[in-house]
Design an enzyme around this catalytic site. Structure first.
Site, PDB file in Angstrom:
ATOM      1  CG  HIS A   1       8.918   1.736  12.043  1.00  0.00           C
ATOM      2  ND1 HIS A   1       9.524   0.398  11.842  1.00  0.00           N
ATOM      3  CD2 HIS A   1       9.011   1.935  13.307  1.00  0.00           C
ATOM      4  CE1 HIS A   1       9.177  -0.197  13.273  1.00  0.00           C
ATOM      5  NE2 HIS A   1       8.772   0.639  13.708  1.00  0.00           N
TER       6      HIS A   1
ATOM      7  CB  SER B   1      -1.066  -0.009   1.299  1.00  0.00           C
ATOM      8  OG  SER B   1      -0.176   0.348   2.320  1.00  0.00           O
TER       9      SER B   1
ATOM     10  NE  ARG C   1      21.708  -7.867   6.417  1.00  0.00           N
ATOM     11  CZ  ARG C   1      21.465  -7.879   7.762  1.00  0.00           C
ATOM     12  NH1 ARG C   1      22.662  -7.058   8.409  1.00  0.00           N
ATOM     13  NH2 ARG C   1      20.654  -8.421   8.649  1.00  0.00           N
TER      14      ARG C   1
ATOM     15  CB  VAL D   1      17.453  -2.068  13.321  1.00  0.00           C
ATOM     16  CG1 VAL D   1      15.873  -2.424  13.220  1.00  0.00           C
ATOM     17  CG2 VAL D   1      18.239  -3.088  12.973  1.00  0.00           C
TER      18      VAL D   1
ATOM     19  CG  MET E   1       8.574  -7.008   6.160  1.00  0.00           C
ATOM     20  SD  MET E   1       8.646  -5.692   7.663  1.00  0.00           S
ATOM     21  CE  MET E   1       6.817  -5.230   7.231  1.00  0.00           C
ATOM     22  NE  ARG E   2      15.934 -10.354   4.889  1.00  0.00           N
ATOM     23  CZ  ARG E   2      16.168 -11.309   5.850  1.00  0.00           C
ATOM     24  NH1 ARG E   2      15.079 -11.905   6.498  1.00  0.00           N
ATOM     25  NH2 ARG E   2      17.285 -11.711   6.039  1.00  0.00           N
ATOM     26  CB  VAL E   3      18.163  -5.222   8.560  1.00  0.00           C
ATOM     27  CG1 VAL E   3      19.196  -4.206   8.695  1.00  0.00           C
ATOM     28  CG2 VAL E   3      17.151  -5.104   9.633  1.00  0.00           C
TER      29      VAL E   3
ATOM     30  CG  ASN F   1      12.215   1.843   7.094  1.00  0.00           C
ATOM     31  OD1 ASN F   1      11.629   1.172   6.094  1.00  0.00           O
ATOM     32  ND2 ASN F   1      12.339   1.762   7.960  1.00  0.00           N
TER      33      ASN F   1
HETATM   34  C1  GAR Z   1       3.490  -0.635   6.643  1.00  0.00           C
HETATM   35  O1  GAR Z   1       2.786  -0.535   7.959  1.00  0.00           O
HETATM   36  C2  GAR Z   1       5.055  -0.528   7.104  1.00  0.00           C
HETATM   37  O2  GAR Z   1       5.125   0.460   7.974  1.00  0.00           O
HETATM   38  C3  GAR Z   1       5.682  -1.715   7.875  1.00  0.00           C
HETATM   39  O3  GAR Z   1       5.083  -2.677   7.066  1.00  0.00           O
HETATM   40  C4  GAR Z   1       3.812  -2.249   6.580  1.00  0.00           C
HETATM   41  C5  GAR Z   1       3.915  -2.492   5.113  1.00  0.00           C
HETATM   42  O4  GAR Z   1       2.496  -2.238   4.347  1.00  0.00           O
HETATM   43  N1  GAR Z   1       7.004  -1.687   7.843  1.00  0.00           N
HETATM   44  C6  GAR Z   1       7.686  -2.106   8.692  1.00  0.00           C
HETATM   45  O5  GAR Z   1       7.073  -2.634   9.866  1.00  0.00           O
HETATM   46  C7  GAR Z   1       9.047  -2.069   8.632  1.00  0.00           C
HETATM   47  N2  GAR Z   1      10.001  -2.198   9.848  1.00  0.00           N
HETATM   48  P1  GAR Z   1       2.420  -2.004   2.831  1.00  0.00           P
HETATM   49  O6  GAR Z   1       3.052  -3.192   2.325  1.00  0.00           O
HETATM   50  O7  GAR Z   1       1.086  -1.946   2.624  1.00  0.00           O
HETATM   51  O8  GAR Z   1       3.141  -0.852   2.333  1.00  0.00           O
END
Ligand code: GAR
Length: 208
Positions: free
Chosen positions: A107, A15, A65, A142, A90-92, A105
Site C-alpha cells: 500500500h 511494477s 463478493r 481494508v 484494486m479490489r478488497v 498487500n
Molecule cells: C502501487 O503504488 C500500489 O501500492 C498501489 O497501486 C500501485 C500499483 O502499481 N496499491 C494500492 O493503492 C492498493 N490500495 P503497480 O501496478 O505498478 O504495482
C-alpha cells in the site's frame, strides 16, 4: 526446501509484480506461478507473459463478493499456491478468500494513515511531511492487517501525487520482496494481531 508457490493479483501497470518476478529466481524461496488480473489488457499481464508465468483474467463486474472470492480461490488452489500477493490489486478481498494462505498487500502510504484508494493523494491533501509505503498481511478489514514492513520518504513542497508516488514506488518494490522472502521462509508469526518478524542479516522493518 522447495520454493513456495505464489499467486499475484494485479489490476494495472504491474511494477510490483515485476519486482516479484525479478526476485523470484535462484535461491529466492518463492516462485510466481500464477498472475490474476481483474481487468483485461493491463500491462501487468504482459509482464507475466514475458516471464513465462500463466495469467488469468477474472473480472469482478456484476459479481457478489463471495462468488468472486470463490472464483479467485479456485484458480489459485488449482495451482497449489502457498502465498498470495496483492500487488496493485484494486479490489478488497473478502473473508472467503482469506484463510489457508498468507495474503500480502502493498500500500502506498504509512498505514494506518490513508488506507483504501489514492493513498498518495490523501497524504498530499492532508499535508503530511513524511509519506511512504507499507507491506502488511491482509485481514478482514481494508488495509488493517498486521504490518510487516514500512518505508518513508520526505514530501517536498512542490510534490504532486505523481512525483511523490514515483519516489514511493521503489520502496514498495523493496519492501514487498523482503516481506515475501520472510513469509516464504516461515519467519513471520502473528501474535496478538501483530506480525513478529525474525529479521535476517541486513534486514530492517523500517526503511527510509
Ligand atoms: C502501487 O503504488 C500500489 O501500492 C498501489 O497501486 C500501485 C500499483 O502499481 N496499491 C494500492 O493503492 C492498493 N490500495 P503497480 O501496478 O505498478 O504495482
Amino acid at each position: 526446501m522447495n520454493p513456495k508457490r505464489v499467486g499475484v493479483l494485479v489490476s494495472g501497470r504491474g511494477s510490483n509484480l515485476q519486482a516479484l518476478l525479478d526476485a523470484c529466481v535462484g535461491e529466492f524461496p518463492a516462485r510466481v506461478v500464477r498472475v490474476i488480473s481483474n481487468i483485461p489488457g493491463v500491462y501487468a499481464l504482459e509482464r507475466a507473459a514475458a516471464a513465462g508465468v500463466p495469467t488469468t483474467v477474472i473480472s469482478h463486474r456484476g459479481k457478489e463478493r463471495a462468488a468472486y472470492d470463490a472464483e479467485l480461490r479456485a484458480v489459485l488452489e488449482a495451482d497449489g499456491v502457498d502465498i498470495v500477493c496483492l500487488a496493485g490489486f484494486m479490489r478488497v478481498v473478502g473473508a472467503g478468500f482469506l484463510g489457508g494462505w498468507p495474503v500480502l498487500n502493498v500500500h502506498p502510504a504509512l498505514l494506518p494513515a490513508f488506507p483504501g484508494m489514492h493513498g498518495v493523494r490523501q497524504a498530499i491533501e492532508y499535508g503530511v511531511v513524511q509519506a511512504g509505503a507499507t507491506v502488511h498481511l491482509v485481514d478482514a478489514g481494508v488495509d488493517t492487517g498486521p504490518i510487516l514492513a514500512q518505508g518513508s520518504v520526505a514530501v517536498k513542497a512542490d510534490d504532486t501525487e505523481e512525483s511523490l508516488a514515483a519516489r514511493i514506488l521503489p520502496l514498495e518494490h523493496k519492501l514487498l520482496v523482503q516481506a515475501l522472502r520472510q513469509v516464504a521462509e516461515g519467519r513471520v508469526v502473528v501474535r496478538g494481531g501483530r506480525a513478529v518478524v525474525e529479521l535476517g542479516v541486513g534486514e530492517r522493518r523500517w526503511w527510509g
